[in-house]
Design an enzyme around this catalytic site. Structure first.
Site, PDB file in Angstrom:
ATOM      1  N   HIS A  23       1.356  28.892  15.467  1.00 14.10           N
ATOM      2  CA  HIS A  23       1.490  28.548  16.930  1.00 14.10           C
ATOM      3  C   HIS A  23       1.028  27.043  17.000  1.00 14.10           C
ATOM      4  O   HIS A  23       0.408  26.513  16.088  1.00 14.10           O
ATOM      5  CB  HIS A  23       1.350  29.187  17.786  1.00 14.10           C
ATOM      6  CG  HIS A  23      -0.333  30.000  17.434  1.00 14.10           C
ATOM      7  ND1 HIS A  23      -1.292  29.190  17.636  1.00 14.10           N
ATOM      8  CD2 HIS A  23      -0.740  31.257  17.377  1.00 14.10           C
ATOM      9  CE1 HIS A  23      -2.494  30.046  17.422  1.00 14.10           C
ATOM     10  NE2 HIS A  23      -1.832  31.190  16.981  1.00 14.10           N
ATOM     11  N   HIS A  62      -2.625  26.758  15.755  1.00 15.25           N
ATOM     12  CA  HIS A  62      -2.616  26.396  14.277  1.00 15.25           C
ATOM     13  C   HIS A  62      -2.401  24.784  13.767  1.00 15.25           C
ATOM     14  O   HIS A  62      -3.107  23.981  12.947  1.00 15.25           O
ATOM     15  CB  HIS A  62      -1.649  27.164  13.416  1.00 15.25           C
ATOM     16  CG  HIS A  62      -1.842  28.559  13.312  1.00 15.25           C
ATOM     17  ND1 HIS A  62      -1.123  29.571  13.887  1.00 15.25           N
ATOM     18  CD2 HIS A  62      -2.964  29.358  12.836  1.00 15.25           C
ATOM     19  CE1 HIS A  62      -1.546  30.641  13.749  1.00 15.25           C
ATOM     20  NE2 HIS A  62      -2.776  30.669  13.327  1.00 15.25           N
ATOM     21  N   VAL A  65      -6.627  25.960  21.826  1.00 19.56           N
ATOM     22  CA  VAL A  65      -5.582  25.284  22.606  1.00 19.56           C
ATOM     23  C   VAL A  65      -4.959  26.571  23.342  1.00 19.56           C
ATOM     24  O   VAL A  65      -4.728  27.719  23.041  1.00 19.56           O
ATOM     25  CB  VAL A  65      -4.585  24.996  21.359  1.00 19.56           C
ATOM     26  CG1 VAL A  65      -3.215  24.206  22.150  1.00 19.56           C
ATOM     27  CG2 VAL A  65      -5.195  24.017  20.503  1.00 19.56           C
ATOM     28  N   SER A 117      -2.007  32.550  20.522  1.00 24.65           N
ATOM     29  CA  SER A 117      -2.474  33.537  19.692  1.00 24.65           C
ATOM     30  C   SER A 117      -1.028  34.344  19.095  1.00 24.65           C
ATOM     31  O   SER A 117      -0.128  34.403  19.723  1.00 24.65           O
ATOM     32  CB  SER A 117      -3.240  34.623  20.240  1.00 24.65           C
ATOM     33  OG  SER A 117      -3.246  35.827  19.415  1.00 24.65           O
TER      34      SER A 117
END
Ligand code: PAF
Length: 284
Positions: free
Chosen positions: A34, A37, A178, A187
């Site tokens: 997501h 990352h 984030v 997450s």
């Protein structure tokens, strides 16, 4: 962006990059990437000339009967996103590459104490699985730098501790969490939320922000603050596991005069287990 699956080609590529003088930055992930990352990859770019991302769903960090089998594997989509984010190499090892003697016979590494506290108290063995696999990913890639997200606060503290304790010459960089516009931290677990739960989910961040504000305003009654936060989370519809206030540097219990704190929580919401944290500085 090259994809490699085994140790030999990985080493050859990394050796070549090292010969030409580039620092290698590693971003270990379990895939299903997501925006959080991708931020890790961007930060890795700032710390290394070559960015390696690993995708490995590590069986040893899931509870028995947990969601290991159902953990979303989205390799093609992940690959596209990583290419866009500027990763140089994607390492997608098989289990036998990471655990050559099999998972059951694998050498393990465990940071005592903290591995069993906070999230560790609710997920026995989880952090031993994490530190063990991260050490393997480190010895496979021998990175100069490795980047982890601040959302998994306890994880990055444990990894720093392992690196210091084992004298590993790897610089650990922590990327800020984030969040979506309403405050919910990105997450992989958010996809387990129903529409109604998704509406409730930002309440975790709001509750932690309330505790952080109270601390910054000088409230020093940690027991009352965490008790109220647990109650507030339950009222909002969460099944809270813990809310804790710890020393930011190492997650030790704060002593009077400790100024840099972190407020952490884990709470279940339907099928999802959400974690979040906020750092704060208390007045003198
Ligand atoms: O944070 C994760 O995604 C995992 O715990 C990690 C660090 C990749 C180890 O499997």
């Amino acid at each position: 962006m090259k994809t490699v699956r085994t140790g030999g080609p990985l080493r050859r590529q990394l050796d070549e990059w090292r010969r030409t003088g580039g620092r290698v930055a590693l971003v270990p992930t379990m895939g299903n990437l997501h925006d959080g990352h991708l931020r890790l990859v961007q930060l890795a770019r700032e710390h290394g000339e070559r960015v390696v991302v690993s995708i490995f769903v590590n069986p040893t960090q899931f509870e028995p009967g947990g969601d290991y089998a159902n953990y979303p594997r989205t390799l093609e989509r992940d690959r596209r996103r990583l290419r866009g984010a500027g990763a140089d190499l994607l390492f997608v090892p098989e289990i036998a590459t990471v655990y050559p003697f099999g998972v059951e016979n694998a050498t393990r590494v465990r940071v005592p104490g903290l591995s069993d506290e906070l999230c560790g108290a609710f997920r026995p063995g989880h952090f031993e699985g994490v530190t063990s696999v991260v050490l393997r990913l480190f010895t496979l890639t021998l990175p100069d730098v490795a980047v982890f997200g601040a959302k998994d606060y306890q994880q990055q503290v444990l990894i720093r501790r392992m690196v210091d304790d084992l004298h590993l010459p790897i610089r650990i960089v922590t990327a800020p969490t984030v969040r979506e516009a309403d405050g919910l931290a990105y997450s992989s677990r958010n996809q387990y939320l129903t529409e109604d739960e998704r509406r409730i989910a930002p309440g975790l961040y709001e509750t932690l922000a309330g505790v952080a504000r109270a601390l910054a305003d000088g409230d020093a009654d940690h027991a009352a603050l965490t008790r109220r936060a647990m109650h507030e989370l339950a009222q909002k519809g969460f099944a809270p596991e813990y809310v804790a206030i710890r020393r930011a540097a190492d997650l030790a219990l704060p002593e009077p005069g400790t100024r840099d704190l972190v407020v952490l929580a884990a709470a279940r919401l339907g099928k999802a287990r959400l974690i979040d944290n906020i750092r704060t500085r208390v007045p003198l």
